[in-house]
Design a protein around this motif. Structure first.
Motif, PDB file in Angstrom:
ATOM      1  N   VAL A  48      -6.454  -3.425   5.373  1.00  0.00           N
ATOM      2  CA  VAL A  48      -6.585  -2.149   6.074  1.00  0.00           C
ATOM      3  C   VAL A  48      -7.749  -2.199   7.066  1.00  0.00           C
ATOM      4  CG1 VAL A  48      -7.182   0.280   5.792  1.00  0.00           C
ATOM      5  CG2 VAL A  48      -5.534  -0.774   4.250  1.00  0.00           C
ATOM      6  N   ALA A  49      -8.874  -2.693   6.609  1.00  0.00           N
ATOM      7  CA  ALA A  49     -10.051  -2.753   7.471  1.00  0.00           C
ATOM      8  C   ALA A  49      -9.834  -3.684   8.657  1.00  0.00           C
ATOM      9  CB  ALA A  49     -11.258  -3.211   6.662  1.00  0.00           C
ATOM     10  N   ASP A  50      -9.160  -4.795   8.414  1.00  0.00           N
ATOM     11  CA  ASP A  50      -8.890  -5.747   9.493  1.00  0.00           C
ATOM     12  C   ASP A  50      -7.988  -5.123  10.550  1.00  0.00           C
ATOM     13  OD1 ASP A  50      -9.146  -8.369  10.653  1.00  0.00           O
ATOM     14  OD2 ASP A  50      -7.086  -8.755  10.051  1.00  0.00           O
ATOM     15  N   ASP A  51      -6.977  -4.367  10.082  1.00  0.00           N
ATOM     16  CA  ASP A  51      -6.107  -3.673  11.035  1.00  0.00           C
ATOM     17  C   ASP A  51      -6.918  -2.707  11.899  1.00  0.00           C
ATOM     18  OD1 ASP A  51      -3.903  -4.960  10.068  1.00  0.00           O
ATOM     19  OD2 ASP A  51      -3.084  -3.257   8.968  1.00  0.00           O
ATOM     20  N   LEU A  52      -7.759  -1.941  11.241  1.00  0.00           N
ATOM     21  CA  LEU A  52      -8.540  -0.949  11.967  1.00  0.00           C
ATOM     22  C   LEU A  52      -9.561  -1.613  12.893  1.00  0.00           C
ATOM     23  CD1 LEU A  52      -9.284   1.952  12.533  1.00  0.00           C
ATOM     24  CD2 LEU A  52     -10.655   1.987  10.443  1.00  0.00           C
ATOM     25  N   ALA A  53     -10.183  -2.686  12.443  1.00  0.00           N
ATOM     26  CA  ALA A  53     -11.206  -3.361  13.246  1.00  0.00           C
ATOM     27  C   ALA A  53     -10.650  -3.860  14.570  1.00  0.00           C
ATOM     28  CB  ALA A  53     -11.799  -4.528  12.445  1.00  0.00           C
ATOM     29  N   PRO A 106       3.413  -3.213   9.421  1.00  0.00           N
ATOM     30  CA  PRO A 106       4.215  -4.369   9.017  1.00  0.00           C
ATOM     31  C   PRO A 106       3.406  -5.633   8.754  1.00  0.00           C
ATOM     32  CG  PRO A 106       5.305  -3.195  10.805  1.00  0.00           C
ATOM     33  CD  PRO A 106       3.939  -2.588  10.656  1.00  0.00           C
ATOM     34  N   ARG A 107       2.232  -5.759   9.372  1.00  0.00           N
ATOM     35  CA  ARG A 107       1.440  -6.971   9.137  1.00  0.00           C
ATOM     36  C   ARG A 107       1.025  -7.120   7.679  1.00  0.00           C
ATOM     37  NH1 ARG A 107      -3.215  -6.762  10.594  1.00  0.00           N
ATOM     38  NH2 ARG A 107      -3.733  -8.960  10.416  1.00  0.00           N
ATOM     39  N   SER A 108       0.638  -6.014   7.045  1.00  0.00           N
ATOM     40  CA  SER A 108       0.032  -6.075   5.728  1.00  0.00           C
ATOM     41  C   SER A 108       0.965  -6.649   4.667  1.00  0.00           C
ATOM     42  CB  SER A 108      -0.465  -4.689   5.318  1.00  0.00           C
ATOM     43  OG  SER A 108      -1.345  -4.198   6.299  1.00  0.00           O
ATOM     44  N   PRO A 109       2.178  -6.104   4.479  1.00  0.00           N
ATOM     45  CA  PRO A 109       3.057  -6.690   3.468  1.00  0.00           C
ATOM     46  C   PRO A 109       3.517  -8.098   3.819  1.00  0.00           C
ATOM     47  CG  PRO A 109       4.164  -4.927   4.656  1.00  0.00           C
ATOM     48  CD  PRO A 109       2.732  -4.870   5.037  1.00  0.00           C
ATOM     49  N   ARG A 110       3.704  -8.376   5.098  1.00  0.00           N
ATOM     50  CA  ARG A 110       4.151  -9.722   5.483  1.00  0.00           C
ATOM     51  C   ARG A 110       3.089 -10.749   5.132  1.00  0.00           C
ATOM     52  NH1 ARG A 110       8.128 -12.855   5.715  1.00  0.00           N
ATOM     53  NH2 ARG A 110       9.340 -11.082   6.463  1.00  0.00           N
ATOM     54  N   ARG A 111       1.825 -10.401   5.329  1.00  0.00           N
ATOM     55  CA  ARG A 111       0.741 -11.334   5.026  1.00  0.00           C
ATOM     56  C   ARG A 111       0.678 -11.653   3.534  1.00  0.00           C
ATOM     57  NH1 ARG A 111      -5.185  -9.255   6.291  1.00  0.00           N
ATOM     58  NH2 ARG A 111      -4.568  -9.726   8.413  1.00  0.00           N
ATOM     59  N   GLY A 181       0.669  -5.453  -8.060  1.00  0.00           N
ATOM     60  CA  GLY A 181      -0.625  -5.227  -7.430  1.00  0.00           C
ATOM     61  C   GLY A 181      -0.530  -4.626  -6.047  1.00  0.00           C
ATOM     62  N   CYS A 182       0.583  -3.944  -5.748  1.00  0.00           N
ATOM     63  CA  CYS A 182       0.770  -3.358  -4.413  1.00  0.00           C
ATOM     64  C   CYS A 182       0.198  -1.942  -4.378  1.00  0.00           C
ATOM     65  CB  CYS A 182       2.248  -3.316  -4.063  1.00  0.00           C
ATOM     66  SG  CYS A 182       3.139  -4.858  -4.295  1.00  0.00           S
ATOM     67  N   ASN A 183      -0.995  -1.735  -4.956  1.00  0.00           N
ATOM     68  CA  ASN A 183      -1.493  -0.376  -5.119  1.00  0.00           C
ATOM     69  C   ASN A 183      -2.101   0.179  -3.845  1.00  0.00           C
ATOM     70  OD1 ASN A 183      -3.626  -2.183  -5.431  1.00  0.00           O
ATOM     71  ND2 ASN A 183      -4.796  -0.773  -6.714  1.00  0.00           N
ATOM     72  N   SER A 184      -1.314   0.127  -2.803  1.00  0.00           N
ATOM     73  CA  SER A 184      -1.643   0.737  -1.523  1.00  0.00           C
ATOM     74  C   SER A 184      -0.375   1.368  -0.996  1.00  0.00           C
ATOM     75  CB  SER A 184      -2.144  -0.324  -0.540  1.00  0.00           C
ATOM     76  OG  SER A 184      -1.963   0.110   0.790  1.00  0.00           O
ATOM     77  N   ILE A 187       1.000  -0.642   1.827  1.00  0.00           N
ATOM     78  CA  ILE A 187       1.700  -1.869   1.428  1.00  0.00           C
ATOM     79  C   ILE A 187       3.087  -1.525   0.897  1.00  0.00           C
ATOM     80  CG2 ILE A 187       1.678  -3.829  -0.150  1.00  0.00           C
ATOM     81  CD1 ILE A 187      -0.433  -4.143   1.937  1.00  0.00           C
ATOM     82  N   MET A 188       3.155  -0.543  -0.003  1.00  0.00           N
ATOM     83  CA  MET A 188       4.445  -0.164  -0.588  1.00  0.00           C
ATOM     84  C   MET A 188       5.410   0.296   0.507  1.00  0.00           C
ATOM     85  SD  MET A 188       4.213  -0.411  -4.039  1.00  0.00           S
ATOM     86  CE  MET A 188       4.980   0.861  -5.047  1.00  0.00           C
TER      87      MET A 188
END
Length: 520
Positions: A48-53, A106-111, A181-184, A187-188
């Motif tokens: 999340v932080a990387d996306d925002l940064a 889309p980046r987060s779950p793919r990663r 462990g997809c507790n976002s 991500i879900m």
């Protein structure tokens, strides 16, 4: 609104909206036992932080990454963690970046789950695929998955919780793939948007129905079947439930329940027809639906004829399931079985031996005050044992040497504030586990449907709470051999191997209905 909250159902309040944000807006911290340090879902947080940064200036991005490093390092108290996580959303919103922020989902779950996505979307073998969605997966869906696979389906599981190693290995054995462990919420949601199964099957756990809303609002053209256990509007009135869990949480669950009943392509539930009719009468026409239970899996069945009771004459009882915590937030007005310790004492005083097998998800830690009352019984009675839980494939073999399985508690209906439908129609999943072990079931007569089936099938005994002190006397005239014979016959005729075809039939109707709706 943007992101998760674009297409909200009607009748939302500011409080409900905030509860939805809290539940699915950002990755949530994982809080350990009381007094333990707070740990953070580091991969999701960093993502999340990387996306925002990437949307900020170099100086601001560097400052944000430093904050994340400190946050991940911890320890922090839960409120501090939540405040920091919420600040990420405010940063994006204040700078007009929120829409861009959510477009990067889309980046987060793919990663983190790219291999899982590719496997679930691979339709080269022509098999129908079902993706199960859960917060913490209940063992009922493991039984469904086992027999769906035996009927040519491929099944996958996505869950918010980090599964303990032994439990994860169990689910990996009965699913084709597991992403835990997809507790976002991001991500879900991203996973749902990138998957193309034949159907989504959502575990709708009371107080967590927002997961159903998330799947329905991000499913694209994929049909969705939602499976309920306890149903919030059946369990109790809004006013009663809000006293314990708060208005925002209950209003969110009721709003999500309404959304699910309006938009799901099919429902699975555990209630008999008369309660389903009443449910529909309150909510309007229900989608296609079936009653489905945690039916016996033939390969789990373990019988034992050489019972220890035949040698020493001591009748052995077993309770296999979650214990009700003896805490102020589990009052007897809301939890029908909150009086378990006193009930166990009644049984032990009659000369029974009693063993408890707690839930595998909740091992009892040394000194944990939550279950201390149950622990103390071991010091008082040599014939009482308290154990951590055993996984479903092994449990029948562990308890087969006992004589009866319990779904029994001394209840005070005069103070119970649940809706009548909950007591009339509620059905415990442990019922069929006892049958797998060949054990007759002793059930509260206050549970109308379970009591009816116990008597109709001849597989046990139903008694009201007032007769628990006289159970030993009642069992003297109980036809044990006849009950065991009925259990073995029922297990052959009424297992998951036969009942799974009713679920497959619902899937097929849901897919056809959704396709007709989409083309119309």
């Amino acid at each position: 609104m943007t992101g998760l909250w674009t297409d909200r159902p009607g009748a939302w309040t500011v409080e409900v909206d905030e509860a939805y944000r809290t539940m699915f807006g950002l990755p949530r911290p994982t809080v350990g036992p009381a007094g333990a340090e707070v740990s953070v879902n580091a991969p999701a947080l960093v993502t999340v932080a990387d996306d925002l940064a990437q949307l900020l200036s170099p100086d601001d991005a560097q400052a944000l990454r430093r904050r994340v490093e400190d946050l991940v390092a911890g320890p922090w108290d839960a409120e501090a963690v939540s405040r920091e996580l919420e600040s990420f959303r405010r940063i994006a919103e204040e700078r007009g970046l929120l829409e861009s922020f959510f477009r990067m989902d889309p980046r987060s779950p793919r990663r983190d789950f790219g291999d899982f996505i590719d496997a679930a979307n691979n339709r080269a073998d022509g098999a129908r695929t079902v993706v199960f969605m859960a917060t913490t997966p209940y063992f009922v869906i493991s039984r469904e998955s086992l027999y769906l696979r035996r009927n040519g389906f491929r099944t996958y599981l996505i869950c918010a919780a980090h599964l303990p190693p032994a439990i994860k290995a169990f689910f990996e054995d009965v699913f084709d793939g597991v992403a835990d462990g997809c507790n976002s919420g991001r991500i879900m949601r991203g996973l749902v948007r990138q998957l193309r199964p034949t159907l989504f099957h959502v575990q709708c756990w009371m107080l967590s129905y927002a997961l159903g809303g998330l799947v329905l609002r991000n499913r694209g053209q994929t049909p969705v079947v939602c499976e309920f256990y306890d149903v919030t509007s059946i369990y109790g009135s809004r006013e009663v439930l809000a006293e314990l869990w708060g208005e925002a949480r209950i209003d969110l669950d009721l709003a999500m329940e309404a959304l699910i009943l309006d938009e799901a392509d099919g429902l699975v539930h555990r209630f008999p027809p008369r309660e389903v009719k009443a449910w529909g009468g309150r909510r309007g026409d229900l989608p296609l639906n079936i009653e489905m239970h945690s039916y016996v899996c033939p390969e789990y069945v373990r019988y034992r004829d050489d019972k220890p009771s035949k040698r020493d004459g001591v009748i052995r009882l077993v309770y296999a399931g979650g214990l009700v915590p003896q805490t102020a937030d589990h009052p007897r007005t809301i939890y029908a079985e909150a009086n378990q310790p006193q009930t166990f004492r009644m049984l032990l005083e009659q000369g029974f031996a009693l063993e408890v097998r707690h839930s595998p998800y909740r091992p009892i830690a040394e000194g944990d005050p939550t279950y201390q009352t149950f622990v103390e019984l071991e010091r008082e009675y040599a014939s009482y044992r308290l154990h951590d839980g055993v996984l479903p494939d092994r449990l029948p073999g562990v308890i087969a040497g006992y004589d009866f399985g319990l779904i029994l508690c001394d209840m005070d209906l005069s103070i119970l504030r649940l809706n009548p439908g909950q007591m009339r129609g509620g059905f415990g999943t442990k019922f069929f586990t006892y049958l797998e072990a060949g054990l007759p079931v002793i059930v509260n007569a206050e549970y109308d449907e379970m009591a009816r089936l116990v008597n109709e099938w001849g597989v046990g005994l139903s008694i009201p709470s007032s007769e628990i002190p006289n159970l030993a006397e009642r069992l003297k005239s109980f036809d044990y051999d006849s009950a065991v014979a009925n259990i073995r016959r029922l297990n052959r005729e009424f297992g998951m191997d036969t009942q799974i075809h009713r679920l497959i039939g619902l899937y097929e109707q849901a897919v056809a209905k959704h396709g007709a709706k989409a083309s119309g």
